[in-house]
Design an enzyme around this catalytic site. Structure first.
Site, PDB file in Angstrom:
ATOM      1  N   ASP A  76      45.761  71.639 -33.396  1.00 12.90           N
ATOM      2  CA  ASP A  76      44.927  70.483 -33.745  1.00 12.90           C
ATOM      3  C   ASP A  76      45.804  69.337 -34.240  1.00 12.90           C
ATOM      4  OD1 ASP A  76      42.760  72.082 -33.221  1.00 12.90           O
ATOM      5  OD2 ASP A  76      42.406  72.596 -35.327  1.00 12.90           O
TER       6      ASP A  76
HETATM    7  N1  URA Z   1      43.318  77.332 -35.305  1.00 13.64           N
HETATM    8  C1  URA Z   1      42.824  76.137 -35.686  1.00 13.64           C
HETATM    9  O1  URA Z   1      41.732  76.040 -36.228  1.00 13.64           O
HETATM   10  N2  URA Z   1      43.585  75.047 -35.460  1.00 13.64           N
HETATM   11  C2  URA Z   1      44.811  75.087 -34.900  1.00 13.64           C
HETATM   12  O2  URA Z   1      45.481  74.040 -34.761  1.00 13.64           O
HETATM   13  C3  URA Z   1      45.295  76.337 -34.521  1.00 13.64           C
HETATM   14  C4  URA Z   1      44.537  77.460 -34.721  1.00 13.64           C
END
Ligand code: URA
Length: 231
Positions: A101
């Site tokens: 993310d």
């Molecule tokens: N899980 C999440 O919620 N975000 C990420 O960036 C990676 C795994």
């Protein structure tokens, strides 16, 4: 394969620089100086300035992703992980092997080895990624057990996940899946909230502690071999 292409691919240098190295007599093939860039090499021992050159068909880069950039090829608003790569790392057809993310930091693997990435990311692969998770509220023993049993989300029952507490609201989480916002959704389903997330490793490949945020480097031969063994 032509000698200049071999050098250019193996060392990630422009073709013109490879040609120059050859014509100036810095390159040997099986111990003999070769000055012809078009010389054909196949299973040959190539060296530049006496140092063996290993041919790599594929490129593998580890990047320490900072918060605020996205794991997309391009984006109209945000900086992407590709914008962080110095020009000599910007090989065509590189892609992210397991996105993070925008606000997540840590290890991002970029490669142009499609078959390997496909196998590493395949839903049936049982390979683990490790995240340092910081949470709004303390994590109880019951939550650790729930994670191990597999958290039920709206659209999916997660595979068992393993949480090792480091303090009341921080710990290392090991998961073998990578669904959209998975960790945030898992903890939300358990009544908590992820306030920071950092990926430390992918299938045994650890983020180099010497890499500052925003920096990248090629994987070493040992790292590549170990990753390929996980296929
Ligand atoms: N899980 C999440 O919620 N975000 C990420 O960036 C990676 C795994």
């Amino acid at each position: 394969m032509r000698l200049d292409k071999f050098l250019s691919d193996a060392l990630n240098i422009p073709r013109a620089a490879a040609k120059k190295a050859v014509s100036s007599g810095r390159v040997t093939v099986n111990g003999t100086i070769i000055k012809d860039s078009g010389h054909h090499v196949e299973e040959a021992a190539v060296a530049l300035d006496g140092q063996p050159v290993r041919y790599q068909r594929y490129c593998y880069i580890m990047l320490h992703k900072p918060a605020g950039c996205v794991c997309a090829n391009s984006d109209r608003c945000d900086k992407t992980v590709f914008d962080l790569l110095p020009p000599e790392y910007r090989k065509k057809d590189l892609f992210v092997c397991g996105r993070l993310d925008k606000d997540t930091t840590g290890l991002v693997l970029l490669t142009n080895n499609g078959p390997l990435a496909h196998r590493l990311l395949a839903p049936k692969s049982n390979l683990f990624k490790e995240y340092l998770v910081t949470l709004r509220d303390p994590v109880t023993e019951e939550v650790v057990l729930e994670l191990q049993r597999g958290v039920a989300l709206k659209d999916l029952r997660c595979r068992p996940a393993y949480f090792e507490p480091l303090s009341a609201n921080r710990g290392i989480l090991r998961i073998s899946e990578g669904k959209y916002h998975q960790i945030k959704r898992m903890f939300a389903a358990l009544g908590n909230q992820v306030t920071a997330l950092h990926r430390q490793s992918i299938h045994g490949l650890s983020l180099d502690p010497a890499l500052p945020e925003g920096a990248c480097r090629y994987l070493t031969n040992d790292e590549i071999i170990s990753l390929e063994k996980k296929e």
